[in-house]
Motif scaffolding. Structure first.
Motif, mmCIF file in Angstrom:
data_model
loop_
_atom_site.group_PDB
_atom_site.id
_atom_site.type_symbol
_atom_site.label_atom_id
_atom_site.label_comp_id
_atom_site.label_asym_id
_atom_site.label_seq_id
_atom_site.Cartn_x
_atom_site.Cartn_y
_atom_site.Cartn_z
ATOM 1 N N LEU A 56 -1.619 2.455 7.579
ATOM 2 C CA LEU A 56 -2.241 1.317 6.899
ATOM 3 C C LEU A 56 -2.751 0.366 7.969
ATOM 4 O O LEU A 56 -2.001 -0.462 8.494
ATOM 5 C CB LEU A 56 -1.226 0.628 5.976
ATOM 6 N N ALA A 57 -4.010 0.508 8.306
ATOM 7 C CA ALA A 57 -4.594 -0.227 9.429
ATOM 8 C C ALA A 57 -4.500 -1.735 9.237
ATOM 9 O O ALA A 57 -4.202 -2.471 10.180
ATOM 10 C CB ALA A 57 -6.046 0.193 9.630
ATOM 11 N N ALA A 58 -4.744 -2.216 8.025
ATOM 12 C CA ALA A 58 -4.733 -3.655 7.785
ATOM 13 C C ALA A 58 -3.354 -4.250 8.056
ATOM 14 O O ALA A 58 -3.238 -5.383 8.519
ATOM 15 C CB ALA A 58 -5.146 -3.951 6.347
ATOM 16 N N GLN A 59 -2.308 -3.466 7.778
ATOM 17 C CA GLN A 59 -0.947 -3.959 7.982
ATOM 18 C C GLN A 59 -0.349 -3.454 9.290
ATOM 19 O O GLN A 59 0.774 -3.803 9.633
ATOM 20 C CB GLN A 59 -0.059 -3.523 6.819
ATOM 21 N N LYS A 60 -1.099 -2.627 9.998
ATOM 22 C CA LYS A 60 -0.620 -2.002 11.232
ATOM 23 C C LYS A 60 0.749 -1.365 11.012
ATOM 24 O O LYS A 60 1.680 -1.552 11.788
ATOM 25 C CB LYS A 60 -0.584 -3.013 12.367
ATOM 26 N N ALA A 61 0.848 -0.645 9.929
ATOM 27 C CA ALA A 61 2.112 -0.021 9.568
ATOM 28 C C ALA A 61 1.854 1.400 9.092
ATOM 29 O O ALA A 61 0.727 1.766 8.760
ATOM 30 C CB ALA A 61 2.799 -0.820 8.463
ATOM 31 N N GLU A 62 2.916 2.167 9.077
ATOM 32 C CA GLU A 62 2.843 3.535 8.593
ATOM 33 C C GLU A 62 3.660 3.630 7.315
ATOM 34 O O GLU A 62 4.775 3.117 7.245
ATOM 35 C CB GLU A 62 3.406 4.473 9.655
ATOM 36 N N TYR A 63 3.097 4.256 6.304
ATOM 37 C CA TYR A 63 3.763 4.429 5.028
ATOM 38 C C TYR A 63 4.149 5.896 4.906
ATOM 39 O O TYR A 63 3.298 6.767 5.070
ATOM 40 C CB TYR A 63 2.815 3.999 3.898
ATOM 41 N N LYS A 64 5.433 6.167 4.652
ATOM 42 C CA LYS A 64 5.913 7.541 4.555
ATOM 43 C C LYS A 64 6.378 7.837 3.136
ATOM 44 O O LYS A 64 7.047 7.012 2.509
ATOM 45 C CB LYS A 64 7.091 7.767 5.502
ATOM 46 N N ILE A 65 6.023 9.034 2.673
ATOM 47 C CA ILE A 65 6.440 9.457 1.344
ATOM 48 C C ILE A 65 7.007 10.875 1.403
ATOM 49 O O ILE A 65 6.755 11.618 2.343
ATOM 50 C CB ILE A 65 5.288 9.405 0.311
ATOM 51 N N ALA A 66 7.767 11.192 0.385
ATOM 52 C CA ALA A 66 8.208 12.553 0.116
ATOM 53 C C ALA A 66 7.741 12.847 -1.307
ATOM 54 O O ALA A 66 7.784 11.971 -2.174
ATOM 55 C CB ALA A 66 9.722 12.669 0.222
ATOM 56 N N VAL A 67 7.265 14.062 -1.540
ATOM 57 C CA VAL A 67 6.701 14.409 -2.836
ATOM 58 C C VAL A 67 7.360 15.678 -3.361
ATOM 59 O O VAL A 67 7.311 16.721 -2.702
ATOM 60 C CB VAL A 67 5.173 14.614 -2.754
ATOM 61 N N GLU A 68 7.973 15.556 -4.525
ATOM 62 C CA GLU A 68 8.514 16.716 -5.223
ATOM 63 C C GLU A 68 7.527 17.063 -6.345
ATOM 64 O O GLU A 68 7.188 16.212 -7.162
ATOM 65 C CB GLU A 68 9.906 16.416 -5.791
ATOM 66 N N ILE A 69 7.051 18.295 -6.343
ATOM 67 C CA ILE A 69 6.003 18.740 -7.262
ATOM 68 C C ILE A 69 6.634 19.527 -8.404
ATOM 69 O O ILE A 69 7.429 20.434 -8.163
ATOM 70 C CB ILE A 69 4.977 19.619 -6.524
ATOM 71 N N LYS A 70 6.251 19.186 -9.620
ATOM 72 C CA LYS A 70 6.759 19.903 -10.794
ATOM 73 C C LYS A 70 5.604 20.226 -11.735
ATOM 74 O O LYS A 70 4.791 19.372 -12.070
ATOM 75 C CB LYS A 70 7.801 19.068 -11.551
ATOM 76 N N SER A 71 5.563 21.482 -12.177
ATOM 77 C CA SER A 71 4.489 21.927 -13.072
ATOM 78 C C SER A 71 4.837 21.737 -14.539
ATOM 79 O O SER A 71 3.962 21.700 -15.381
ATOM 80 C CB SER A 71 4.179 23.404 -12.820
#
Length: 140
Positions: free
Chosen positions: A46-61
């Protein structure tokens, strides 16, 4: 290593289109003697905040015999992963990725609205054919 969800590559491609960098495929959570696997780990600068955003994604059909049965299993897995992530990587936010159809059929109904109202989970809805993210749903 667990089997991948049928929409695994669709969600991965959708996240990449949404300017996420896939960092883990899968994201391994080592906790005690157990290894658990969240489908994807990703980050976005996130350039405007000079930060990195981390996520984990569990996918379900949600392709089982019953959407409610699939929801019960997904929620259990989500809670387990969420609790472990809080211990291991508290800066990483967990999302459950579901196809638009599932959101419309389940989360627009009272049972799904209740889960969102009670802050039970964060959702990503996606269009599997177009491989795009439709919504990021973060309960207030």
């Amino acid at each position: 290593m667990p089997a991948r969800d049928i929409y695994h590559n669709n969600v991965k491609n959708a996240l990449i289109k949404d300017k996420w960098t896939i960092t883990h495929d899968p994201l391994t959570l080592k906790f005690g003697k157990k290894d658990l696997y969240v489908d994807l780990g990703a980050r976005q600068l996130l350039a405007a905040q000079k930060a990195e955003y981390k996520i984990a994604v569990e996918i379900k059909s949600f392709s089982g015999r019953s959407d409610v049965d699939d929801l019960e299993k997904a929620l259990g897995q989500y809670i387990l992963y969420q609790d472990i992530l809080i211990e291991l990587e508290p800066e990483r936010m967990l999302y459950l990725a579901v196809p638009n159809r599932v959101f419309d059929d389940l989360f627009e109904e009272p049972i799904g609205k209740l889960l969102l109202k009670n802050h039970r989970l964060k959702l990503i809805t996606f269009d599997p054919k177009q491989e795009v993210i439709k919504q990021w749903i973060i309960p207030n």
